[in-house]
Scaffold this motif. Structure first.
Motif, PDB file in Angstrom:
ATOM      1  N   VAL A  70       0.841  -1.204   0.000  1.00  0.00           N
ATOM      2  CA  VAL A  70       0.000   0.000   0.000  1.00  0.00           C
ATOM      3  C   VAL A  70       0.869   1.244   0.000  1.00  0.00           C
ATOM      4  O   VAL A  70       0.621   2.192  -0.751  1.00  0.00           O
ATOM      5  CB  VAL A  70      -0.963  -0.009   1.214  1.00  0.00           C
ATOM      6  CG1 VAL A  70      -1.600   1.353   1.415  1.00  0.00           C
ATOM      7  CG2 VAL A  70      -2.018  -1.079   1.041  1.00  0.00           C
ATOM      8  N   GLN A  71       1.916   1.246   0.798  1.00  0.00           N
ATOM      9  CA  GLN A  71       2.815   2.406   0.851  1.00  0.00           C
ATOM     10  C   GLN A  71       3.483   2.639  -0.500  1.00  0.00           C
ATOM     11  O   GLN A  71       3.611   3.784  -0.949  1.00  0.00           O
ATOM     12  CB  GLN A  71       3.856   2.219   1.958  1.00  0.00           C
ATOM     13  CG  GLN A  71       3.246   2.299   3.343  1.00  0.00           C
ATOM     14  CD  GLN A  71       4.201   1.878   4.442  1.00  0.00           C
ATOM     15  OE1 GLN A  71       5.148   1.124   4.211  1.00  0.00           O
ATOM     16  NE2 GLN A  71       3.934   2.337   5.649  1.00  0.00           N
ATOM     17  N   LYS A  72       3.882   1.579  -1.154  1.00  0.00           N
ATOM     18  CA  LYS A  72       4.495   1.695  -2.482  1.00  0.00           C
ATOM     19  C   LYS A  72       3.486   2.240  -3.493  1.00  0.00           C
ATOM     20  O   LYS A  72       3.807   3.107  -4.305  1.00  0.00           O
ATOM     21  CB  LYS A  72       5.016   0.329  -2.929  1.00  0.00           C
ATOM     22  CG  LYS A  72       5.739   0.350  -4.252  1.00  0.00           C
ATOM     23  CD  LYS A  72       6.286  -1.035  -4.584  1.00  0.00           C
ATOM     24  CE  LYS A  72       6.951  -1.016  -5.943  1.00  0.00           C
ATOM     25  NZ  LYS A  72       7.457  -2.333  -6.317  1.00  0.00           N
ATOM     26  N   LEU A  73       2.252   1.740  -3.431  1.00  0.00           N
ATOM     27  CA  LEU A  73       1.203   2.211  -4.330  1.00  0.00           C
ATOM     28  C   LEU A  73       0.912   3.695  -4.113  1.00  0.00           C
ATOM     29  O   LEU A  73       0.792   4.465  -5.072  1.00  0.00           O
ATOM     30  CB  LEU A  73      -0.071   1.389  -4.134  1.00  0.00           C
ATOM     31  CG  LEU A  73      -1.277   1.811  -4.959  1.00  0.00           C
ATOM     32  CD1 LEU A  73      -0.999   1.657  -6.452  1.00  0.00           C
ATOM     33  CD2 LEU A  73      -2.500   1.000  -4.555  1.00  0.00           C
ATOM     34  N   ILE A  74       0.827   4.103  -2.863  1.00  0.00           N
ATOM     35  CA  ILE A  74       0.579   5.513  -2.557  1.00  0.00           C
ATOM     36  C   ILE A  74       1.695   6.384  -3.110  1.00  0.00           C
ATOM     37  O   ILE A  74       1.433   7.443  -3.692  1.00  0.00           O
ATOM     38  CB  ILE A  74       0.393   5.724  -1.039  1.00  0.00           C
ATOM     39  CG1 ILE A  74      -0.967   5.167  -0.614  1.00  0.00           C
ATOM     40  CG2 ILE A  74       0.524   7.195  -0.658  1.00  0.00           C
ATOM     41  CD1 ILE A  74      -1.201   5.155   0.878  1.00  0.00           C
ATOM     42  N   GLN A  75       2.934   5.943  -2.955  1.00  0.00           N
ATOM     43  CA  GLN A  75       4.058   6.724  -3.479  1.00  0.00           C
ATOM     44  C   GLN A  75       3.983   6.823  -5.005  1.00  0.00           C
ATOM     45  O   GLN A  75       4.226   7.883  -5.580  1.00  0.00           O
ATOM     46  CB  GLN A  75       5.400   6.115  -3.051  1.00  0.00           C
ATOM     47  CG  GLN A  75       6.575   6.995  -3.367  1.00  0.00           C
ATOM     48  CD  GLN A  75       6.449   8.373  -2.712  1.00  0.00           C
ATOM     49  OE1 GLN A  75       6.195   8.483  -1.522  1.00  0.00           O
ATOM     50  NE2 GLN A  75       6.616   9.428  -3.497  1.00  0.00           N
ATOM     51  N   THR A  76       3.617   5.734  -5.662  1.00  0.00           N
ATOM     52  CA  THR A  76       3.451   5.754  -7.115  1.00  0.00           C
ATOM     53  C   THR A  76       2.363   6.751  -7.512  1.00  0.00           C
ATOM     54  O   THR A  76       2.533   7.522  -8.463  1.00  0.00           O
ATOM     55  CB  THR A  76       3.098   4.344  -7.638  1.00  0.00           C
ATOM     56  OG1 THR A  76       4.162   3.454  -7.302  1.00  0.00           O
ATOM     57  CG2 THR A  76       2.879   4.341  -9.141  1.00  0.00           C
ATOM     58  N   TRP A  77       1.240   6.738  -6.791  1.00  0.00           N
ATOM     59  CA  TRP A  77       0.146   7.672  -7.084  1.00  0.00           C
ATOM     60  C   TRP A  77       0.585   9.114  -6.853  1.00  0.00           C
ATOM     61  O   TRP A  77       0.252   9.994  -7.629  1.00  0.00           O
ATOM     62  CB  TRP A  77      -1.066   7.350  -6.220  1.00  0.00           C
ATOM     63  CG  TRP A  77      -1.816   6.142  -6.670  1.00  0.00           C
ATOM     64  CD1 TRP A  77      -1.641   5.413  -7.812  1.00  0.00           C
ATOM     65  CD2 TRP A  77      -2.872   5.508  -5.971  1.00  0.00           C
ATOM     66  NE1 TRP A  77      -2.525   4.372  -7.862  1.00  0.00           N
ATOM     67  CE2 TRP A  77      -3.297   4.405  -6.746  1.00  0.00           C
ATOM     68  CE3 TRP A  77      -3.505   5.756  -4.758  1.00  0.00           C
ATOM     69  CZ2 TRP A  77      -4.324   3.563  -6.338  1.00  0.00           C
ATOM     70  CZ3 TRP A  77      -4.525   4.916  -4.354  1.00  0.00           C
ATOM     71  CH2 TRP A  77      -4.934   3.835  -5.140  1.00  0.00           C
ATOM     72  N   LYS A  78       1.366   9.334  -5.796  1.00  0.00           N
ATOM     73  CA  LYS A  78       1.869  10.694  -5.527  1.00  0.00           C
ATOM     74  C   LYS A  78       2.799  11.139  -6.652  1.00  0.00           C
ATOM     75  O   LYS A  78       2.695  12.261  -7.143  1.00  0.00           O
ATOM     76  CB  LYS A  78       2.622  10.731  -4.199  1.00  0.00           C
ATOM     77  CG  LYS A  78       1.733  10.753  -2.983  1.00  0.00           C
ATOM     78  CD  LYS A  78       2.582  10.806  -1.712  1.00  0.00           C
ATOM     79  CE  LYS A  78       1.719  10.795  -0.478  1.00  0.00           C
ATOM     80  NZ  LYS A  78       2.537  10.781   0.752  1.00  0.00           N
ATOM     81  N   SER A  80       2.810  10.253  -9.632  1.00  0.00           N
ATOM     82  CA  SER A  80       2.017  10.475 -10.856  1.00  0.00           C
ATOM     83  C   SER A  80       1.017  11.597 -10.702  1.00  0.00           C
ATOM     84  O   SER A  80       0.211  11.832 -11.609  1.00  0.00           O
ATOM     85  CB  SER A  80       1.276   9.179 -11.232  1.00  0.00           C
ATOM     86  OG  SER A  80       2.202   8.149 -11.463  1.00  0.00           O
ATOM     87  N   HIS A  81       1.055  12.269  -9.549  1.00  0.00           N
ATOM     88  CA  HIS A  81       0.153  13.397  -9.258  1.00  0.00           C
ATOM     89  C   HIS A  81      -1.313  12.990  -9.310  1.00  0.00           C
ATOM     90  O   HIS A  81      -2.168  13.765  -9.733  1.00  0.00           O
ATOM     91  CB  HIS A  81       0.430  14.577 -10.197  1.00  0.00           C
ATOM     92  CG  HIS A  81       1.856  14.991 -10.195  1.00  0.00           C
ATOM     93  ND1 HIS A  81       2.445  15.648  -9.139  1.00  0.00           N
ATOM     94  CD2 HIS A  81       2.842  14.812 -11.114  1.00  0.00           C
ATOM     95  CE1 HIS A  81       3.722  15.884  -9.402  1.00  0.00           C
ATOM     96  NE2 HIS A  81       3.989  15.361 -10.612  1.00  0.00           N
ATOM     97  N   LEU A  82      -1.576  11.757  -8.877  1.00  0.00           N
ATOM     98  CA  LEU A  82      -2.958  11.287  -8.834  1.00  0.00           C
ATOM     99  C   LEU A  82      -3.623  11.600  -7.495  1.00  0.00           C
ATOM    100  O   LEU A  82      -4.841  11.697  -7.408  1.00  0.00           O
ATOM    101  CB  LEU A  82      -3.011   9.780  -9.072  1.00  0.00           C
ATOM    102  CG  LEU A  82      -2.511   9.301 -10.429  1.00  0.00           C
ATOM    103  CD1 LEU A  82      -2.450   7.791 -10.482  1.00  0.00           C
ATOM    104  CD2 LEU A  82      -3.401   9.846 -11.535  1.00  0.00           C
ATOM    105  N   ILE A  83      -2.799  11.757  -6.448  1.00  0.00           N
ATOM    106  CA  ILE A  83      -3.312  12.092  -5.131  1.00  0.00           C
ATOM    107  C   ILE A  83      -2.460  13.187  -4.533  1.00  0.00           C
ATOM    108  O   ILE A  83      -1.343  13.440  -4.983  1.00  0.00           O
ATOM    109  CB  ILE A  83      -3.339  10.862  -4.188  1.00  0.00           C
ATOM    110  CG1 ILE A  83      -1.922  10.299  -3.996  1.00  0.00           C
ATOM    111  CG2 ILE A  83      -4.292   9.801  -4.721  1.00  0.00           C
ATOM    112  CD1 ILE A  83      -1.839   9.183  -2.968  1.00  0.00           C
ATOM    113  N   GLU A  84      -3.006  13.839  -3.520  1.00  0.00           N
ATOM    114  CA  GLU A  84      -2.260  14.868  -2.802  1.00  0.00           C
ATOM    115  C   GLU A  84      -2.546  14.727  -1.322  1.00  0.00           C
ATOM    116  O   GLU A  84      -3.539  14.137  -0.927  1.00  0.00           O
ATOM    117  CB  GLU A  84      -2.632  16.262  -3.289  1.00  0.00           C
ATOM    118  CG  GLU A  84      -4.090  16.576  -3.167  1.00  0.00           C
ATOM    119  CD  GLU A  84      -4.459  17.904  -3.819  1.00  0.00           C
ATOM    120  OE1 GLU A  84      -5.466  18.459  -3.386  1.00  0.00           O
ATOM    121  OE2 GLU A  84      -3.741  18.363  -4.736  1.00  0.00           O
ATOM    122  N   GLU A  85      -1.647  15.282  -0.539  1.00  0.00           N
ATOM    123  CA  GLU A  85      -1.816  15.204   0.914  1.00  0.00           C
ATOM    124  C   GLU A  85      -2.592  16.383   1.422  1.00  0.00           C
ATOM    125  O   GLU A  85      -2.651  17.413   0.891  1.00  0.00           O
ATOM    126  CB  GLU A  85      -0.456  15.138   1.582  1.00  0.00           C
ATOM    127  CG  GLU A  85       0.219  13.824   1.271  1.00  0.00           C
ATOM    128  CD  GLU A  85       1.497  13.632   2.048  1.00  0.00           C
ATOM    129  OE1 GLU A  85       1.443  13.709   3.292  1.00  0.00           O
ATOM    130  OE2 GLU A  85       2.523  13.403   1.405  1.00  0.00           O
TER     131      GLU A  85
END
Length: 85
Positions: A70-78, A80-85
């Protein structure tokens, strides 16, 4: 605790079930189905002595693996600018 002999975990049509083998265990009035987590636990403790803590540790071990994914997936999404904090 220890699993009883003559039970076999099988996957049938995407479902996990325990099948009784041997004359003393034949009772088709109750089929024991399991989800993926309980099937994982059964495989890990089958034929071995175990405690509640053993089962907990097995789940935590596999949860940590899932958490790393999950942590790796979140980093990939970040990245790729798909998610933000």
């Amino acid at each position: 605790m220890k699993t009883k002999k003559d039970f076999s975990l099988k996957e049938v049509c995407g479902e996990f079930i325990l099948i009784a083998e041997g004359k003393t265990n034949i009772d088709f009035s109750e089929i024991i189905s399991m989800n993926e987590s309980s099937a994982l636990l059964w495989r890990e403790i089958e034929g071995k002595e175990f405690t509640e803590e053993t089962l907990r540790d097995i789940l935590l071990e596999h949860y940590e693996v899932a958490l790393a994914d999950v942590q790796k997936l979140i980093q990939t999404w970040k990245n790729s600018h798909l998610i933000e904090e």
